[in-house]
Design a protein around this motif. Structure first.
Motif, PDB file in Angstrom:
ATOM      1  N   GLY A  10      19.865   8.927  -7.791  1.00 57.50           N
ATOM      2  CA  GLY A  10      18.454   9.006  -7.424  1.00 57.50           C
ATOM      3  C   GLY A  10      18.213   8.428  -6.043  1.00 57.50           C
ATOM      4  O   GLY A  10      19.059   8.526  -5.171  1.00 57.50           O
ATOM      5  N   ILE A  11      17.048   7.808  -5.873  1.00 61.25           N
ATOM      6  CA  ILE A  11      16.725   7.189  -4.585  1.00 61.25           C
ATOM      7  C   ILE A  11      16.047   5.845  -4.814  1.00 61.25           C
ATOM      8  O   ILE A  11      15.483   5.597  -5.870  1.00 61.25           O
ATOM      9  CB  ILE A  11      15.787   8.075  -3.721  1.00 61.25           C
ATOM     10  N   SER A  12      16.113   4.984  -3.809  1.00 60.19           N
ATOM     11  CA  SER A  12      15.311   3.760  -3.845  1.00 60.19           C
ATOM     12  C   SER A  12      14.363   3.818  -2.654  1.00 60.19           C
ATOM     13  O   SER A  12      14.740   4.255  -1.562  1.00 60.19           O
ATOM     14  CB  SER A  12      16.189   2.511  -3.826  1.00 60.19           C
ATOM     15  N   ILE A  13      13.129   3.418  -2.898  1.00 55.29           N
ATOM     16  CA  ILE A  13      12.051   3.567  -1.916  1.00 55.29           C
ATOM     17  C   ILE A  13      11.477   2.202  -1.570  1.00 55.29           C
ATOM     18  O   ILE A  13      11.181   1.406  -2.458  1.00 55.29           O
ATOM     19  CB  ILE A  13      10.913   4.441  -2.488  1.00 55.29           C
ATOM     20  N   ALA A  14      11.312   1.948  -0.276  1.00 60.86           N
ATOM     21  CA  ALA A  14      10.623   0.735   0.183  1.00 60.86           C
ATOM     22  C   ALA A  14       9.130   1.059   0.253  1.00 60.86           C
ATOM     23  O   ALA A  14       8.732   2.048   0.867  1.00 60.86           O
ATOM     24  CB  ALA A  14      11.149   0.315   1.550  1.00 60.86           C
ATOM     25  N   LEU A  15       8.310   0.223  -0.379  1.00 60.33           N
ATOM     26  CA  LEU A  15       6.869   0.466  -0.443  1.00 60.33           C
ATOM     27  C   LEU A  15       6.086  -0.710   0.124  1.00 60.33           C
ATOM     28  O   LEU A  15       6.537  -1.850   0.054  1.00 60.33           O
ATOM     29  CB  LEU A  15       6.412   0.620  -1.905  1.00 60.33           C
ATOM     30  N   ARG A  16       4.905  -0.418   0.663  1.00 61.81           N
ATOM     31  CA  ARG A  16       3.911  -1.454   0.929  1.00 61.81           C
ATOM     32  C   ARG A  16       2.694  -1.057   0.121  1.00 61.81           C
ATOM     33  O   ARG A  16       2.099  -0.012   0.357  1.00 61.81           O
ATOM     34  CB  ARG A  16       3.540  -1.572   2.404  1.00 61.81           C
ATOM     35  N   VAL A  17       2.329  -1.908  -0.833  1.00 59.85           N
ATOM     36  CA  VAL A  17       1.287  -1.573  -1.798  1.00 59.85           C
ATOM     37  C   VAL A  17      -0.018  -2.294  -1.462  1.00 59.85           C
ATOM     38  O   VAL A  17      -0.014  -3.480  -1.151  1.00 59.85           O
ATOM     39  CB  VAL A  17       1.745  -1.952  -3.229  1.00 59.85           C
ATOM     40  N   THR A  18      -1.117  -1.555  -1.546  1.00 59.72           N
ATOM     41  CA  THR A  18      -2.441  -2.143  -1.417  1.00 59.72           C
ATOM     42  C   THR A  18      -3.120  -2.057  -2.776  1.00 59.72           C
ATOM     43  O   THR A  18      -3.541  -0.974  -3.192  1.00 59.72           O
ATOM     44  CB  THR A  18      -3.286  -1.381  -0.367  1.00 59.72           C
ATOM     45  N   PRO A  19      -3.205  -3.199  -3.499  1.00 59.83           N
ATOM     46  CA  PRO A  19      -3.926  -3.176  -4.777  1.00 59.83           C
ATOM     47  C   PRO A  19      -5.432  -3.107  -4.498  1.00 59.83           C
ATOM     48  O   PRO A  19      -5.883  -3.451  -3.413  1.00 59.83           O
ATOM     49  CB  PRO A  19      -3.558  -4.497  -5.443  1.00 59.83           C
ATOM     50  N   ARG A  20      -6.201  -2.681  -5.478  1.00 57.75           N
ATOM     51  CA  ARG A  20      -7.652  -2.504  -5.339  1.00 57.75           C
ATOM     52  C   ARG A  20      -7.976  -1.677  -4.099  1.00 57.75           C
ATOM     53  O   ARG A  20      -8.884  -1.990  -3.335  1.00 57.75           O
ATOM     54  CB  ARG A  20      -8.362  -3.862  -5.268  1.00 57.75           C
ATOM     55  N   VAL A  43      -3.401   1.599  -4.830  1.00 64.56           N
ATOM     56  CA  VAL A  43      -3.766   1.803  -6.235  1.00 64.56           C
ATOM     57  C   VAL A  43      -5.092   1.112  -6.511  1.00 64.56           C
ATOM     58  O   VAL A  43      -5.451   0.153  -5.837  1.00 64.56           O
ATOM     59  CB  VAL A  43      -2.673   1.269  -7.207  1.00 64.56           C
ATOM     60  N   ARG A  44      -5.806   1.620  -7.504  1.00 62.37           N
ATOM     61  CA  ARG A  44      -7.090   1.016  -7.890  1.00 62.37           C
ATOM     62  C   ARG A  44      -6.891  -0.294  -8.643  1.00 62.37           C
ATOM     63  O   ARG A  44      -7.748  -1.160  -8.628  1.00 62.37           O
ATOM     64  CB  ARG A  44      -7.882   1.976  -8.779  1.00 62.37           C
ATOM     65  N   ALA A  45      -5.753  -0.424  -9.322  1.00 62.40           N
ATOM     66  CA  ALA A  45      -5.496  -1.583 -10.186  1.00 62.40           C
ATOM     67  C   ALA A  45      -5.458  -2.887  -9.387  1.00 62.40           C
ATOM     68  O   ALA A  45      -5.154  -2.891  -8.200  1.00 62.40           O
ATOM     69  CB  ALA A  45      -4.178  -1.392 -10.923  1.00 62.40           C
ATOM     70  N   ILE A  46      -5.759  -3.987 -10.085  1.00 62.13           N
ATOM     71  CA  ILE A  46      -5.684  -5.302  -9.453  1.00 62.13           C
ATOM     72  C   ILE A  46      -4.267  -5.848  -9.558  1.00 62.13           C
ATOM     73  O   ILE A  46      -3.514  -5.451 -10.433  1.00 62.13           O
ATOM     74  CB  ILE A  46      -6.675  -6.308 -10.098  1.00 62.13           C
ATOM     75  N   ALA A  47      -3.938  -6.747  -8.640  1.00 65.65           N
ATOM     76  CA  ALA A  47      -2.580  -7.324  -8.619  1.00 65.65           C
ATOM     77  C   ALA A  47      -2.533  -8.518  -9.563  1.00 65.65           C
ATOM     78  O   ALA A  47      -2.410  -9.659  -9.135  1.00 65.65           O
ATOM     79  CB  ALA A  47      -2.218  -7.736  -7.204  1.00 65.65           C
ATOM     80  N   GLU A  48      -2.686  -8.273 -10.830  1.00 62.89           N
ATOM     81  CA  GLU A  48      -2.684  -9.350 -11.810  1.00 62.89           C
ATOM     82  C   GLU A  48      -2.007  -8.867 -13.085  1.00 62.89           C
ATOM     83  O   GLU A  48      -2.274  -7.748 -13.533  1.00 62.89           O
ATOM     84  CB  GLU A  48      -4.140  -9.738 -12.117  1.00 62.89           C
ATOM     85  N   GLY A  49      -1.122  -9.680 -13.617  1.00 60.88           N
ATOM     86  CA  GLY A  49      -0.456  -9.331 -14.875  1.00 60.88           C
ATOM     87  C   GLY A  49       0.362  -8.050 -14.787  1.00 60.88           C
ATOM     88  O   GLY A  49       0.542  -7.374 -15.785  1.00 60.88           O
ATOM     89  N   GLY A  50       0.827  -7.717 -13.583  1.00 60.36           N
ATOM     90  CA  GLY A  50       1.665  -6.531 -13.434  1.00 60.36           C
ATOM     91  C   GLY A  50       0.919  -5.213 -13.443  1.00 60.36           C
ATOM     92  O   GLY A  50       1.529  -4.146 -13.459  1.00 60.36           O
ATOM     93  N   GLU A  51      -0.428  -5.267 -13.419  1.00 58.39           N
ATOM     94  CA  GLU A  51      -1.213  -4.025 -13.491  1.00 58.39           C
ATOM     95  C   GLU A  51      -0.974  -3.127 -12.280  1.00 58.39           C
ATOM     96  O   GLU A  51      -0.828  -1.913 -12.417  1.00 58.39           O
ATOM     97  CB  GLU A  51      -2.699  -4.332 -13.633  1.00 58.39           C
ATOM     98  N   ALA A  52      -0.945  -3.704 -11.087  1.00 54.09           N
ATOM     99  CA  ALA A  52      -0.723  -2.899  -9.879  1.00 54.09           C
ATOM    100  C   ALA A  52       0.680  -2.292  -9.909  1.00 54.09           C
ATOM    101  O   ALA A  52       0.858  -1.139  -9.535  1.00 54.09           O
ATOM    102  CB  ALA A  52      -0.929  -3.741  -8.625  1.00 54.09           C
ATOM    103  N   ASN A  53       1.669  -3.055 -10.372  1.00 55.32           N
ATOM    104  CA  ASN A  53       3.040  -2.532 -10.460  1.00 55.32           C
ATOM    105  C   ASN A  53       3.106  -1.337 -11.410  1.00 55.32           C
ATOM    106  O   ASN A  53       3.751  -0.339 -11.115  1.00 55.32           O
ATOM    107  CB  ASN A  53       4.010  -3.617 -10.926  1.00 55.32           C
TER     108      ASN A  53
END
Length: 107
Positions: A10-20, A43-53
């Motif tokens: 497969g592939i591995s991807i480097a990401l920069r995530v913006t929660p909310r 993503v719309r999700a908040i960065a809490e409890g793994g939701e954004a992940n």
């Protein structure tokens, strides 16, 4: 240089995530100050409890047309910078990512 690396499974991807980020989407490729390139994801999700992940893995699975079980977070669980592995045909996944990052995706 592409922000993803090919492997046999497969592939591995480097990401920069913006929660909310107001919406779920892939916003193209960005070059960081250190010269590394990353795929920008929001993503719309908040960065809490793994939701954004969870939201990030679901977004990538949907965008790349693979089951959610094939998308795994490798590193950066508590960071905006993440490394994600996607199992599948490396060439096909790379082509999909190239298309997704060249144009902003629309929901």
């Amino acid at each position: 240089m592409d922000p993803w690396r090919y492997s046999t499974g497969g592939i591995s991807i480097a990401l920069r995530v913006t929660p909310r980020g107001g919406r779920d989407g892939i916003d193209g490729i960005e070059t960081l100050a250190n010269g590394r390139s990353v795929v920008k994801v929001r993503v719309r999700a908040i960065a809490e409890g793994g939701e954004a992940n969870r939201a990030v893995t679901e977004l990538l699975a949907k965008a790349l047309g693979v089951p959610k079980a094939r998308v795994k977070l490798l590193s950066g669980a508590t960071s905006r910078l993440k490394q994600v592995a996607v199992d599948g045909d490396p060439k096909g996944l790379g082509e999909m990512l190239r298309k997704l990052t060249q144009q902003e995706t629309r929901d």
